[in-house]
Enzyme design. Structure first.
Site, mmCIF file in Angstrom:
data_model
loop_
_atom_site.group_PDB
_atom_site.id
_atom_site.type_symbol
_atom_site.label_atom_id
_atom_site.label_comp_id
_atom_site.label_asym_id
_atom_site.label_seq_id
_atom_site.Cartn_x
_atom_site.Cartn_y
_atom_site.Cartn_z
ATOM 1 N N CYS A 195 -1.576 -6.565 13.790
ATOM 2 C CA CYS A 195 -1.302 -5.608 12.953
ATOM 3 C C CYS A 195 -0.192 -6.077 11.991
ATOM 4 C CB CYS A 195 -0.901 -4.358 13.798
ATOM 5 S SG CYS A 195 -0.689 -2.700 12.584
ATOM 6 N N CYS A 245 -3.567 -0.840 5.859
ATOM 7 C CA CYS A 245 -3.766 -1.854 6.731
ATOM 8 C C CYS A 245 -3.378 -3.363 6.281
ATOM 9 C CB CYS A 245 -5.339 -1.697 7.255
ATOM 10 S SG CYS A 245 -5.615 -3.370 8.439
#
Length: 274
Positions: free
Chosen positions: A73, A217
């Protein structure tokens, strides 16, 4: 349990120090904490652990809101670096961490920016993982509502990137879930929808695996730029605009690591009884 609430461009996290306190989470506990009405609310849970390798500084674990553990992430990595600095767990500017799929270096800059060495993009289909006979710059994916051309890459987690004319009108709500669970991605996939403004500027929406569409993201921004460069559509330094803000992505092509630079924001600290 003590925790911090943080966000990277609106992609929000609960970050937990697993170095100085003992923590254990079941998928059910994570789902309960992630609930924005009955829990704390977050896109991902990040856990800071002591390093598995004594040559590194920390181990970095990531759990989606649905309780599933994932390997990468990018926005979370920036918040991870900010967290360990704020909490006095390290005073280093260059922080080395391991993840499920490899190692990363996080650099804390003086202007509240965090630069993350995301490693080299992975294109080999079996390693993404993605079902294909060989690497191609574009793959045809058929869904129940639409056939799309996409690039497929791993940034430590799987991504498919679809170019669209306008991200505001792109059918992210319907197409995103169909791509996320497409049978050719056996571990599911993060689906990115990329609008190219020019060779150094794109806009992006990402439907994340296990989280749905998020404000931003980081690994999705990296994947979109990598795909765009491989397809000859983008230059080596690209600004990526997401609904939560902008990131700068640098990649000099195959054989080189990819870098992501952006902010990480601490919102508040809290305590909750599990």
């Amino acid at each position: 349990m003590q925790f911090s609430k943080m966000h990277g461009l609106g992609n929000d996290f609960v970050v937990v120090d697993g170095v100085t306190q003992n923590v254990f989470f079941t998928p059910e506990t994570i789902r309960r904490l992630a609930n924005r009405h009955c829990g704390i609310g977050f896109d991902q849970l990040l856990i800071v652990e002591a390093p598995y390798d004594p040559e590194l500084d920390f181990h970095y674990r990531i759990f989606n809101a649905d309780g599933s553990e994932v390997s990468q992430c990018g926005n979370g990595a920036r918040c991870f670096a900010r967290f360990v600095t704020l909490k006095g767990l390290t005073n280093k500017k260059d922080i080395s961490v391991s993840t499920q799929k490899g190692n990363m270096v996080l650099t804390v800059k003086d202007d509240n920016q965090i630069r993350v060495n995301m490693g080299e993009p992975i294109w080999e289909p079996a390693k993404i993982p993605f079902t294909a006979n060989k690497f191609e710059k574009n793959y045809i994916l058929r869904t129940d509502i639409q056939t799309v051309l996409c690039g497929a890459v791993s940034m430590g987690n799987p991504h498919c990137v679809v170019q669209v004319d306008d991200i505001q009108t792109a059918n992210v709500e319907q197409l995103g879930p169909l791509l996320e669970s497409h049978e050719r991605f056996p571990e599911r996939v993060n689906a990115g929808f990329m609008q190219i403004i020019n060779k150094e500027h794109i806009k992006l929406r990402v439907y994340e695996r296990g989280a749905g569409e998020t404000q931003a993201c980081g690994s999705g921004a990296c994947a979109a730029v990598a795909v765009g460069i491989m397809q000859g559509l983008l230059n080596n330094n690209v600004q990526v605009d997401l609904s939560g803000g902008s990131l700068m992505i640098e990649w000099n092509g195959v054989g080189h690591p990819l870098y992501m630079t952006g902010e990480a924001t601490h919102i508040y600290d809290g305590f909750i009884t599990l």
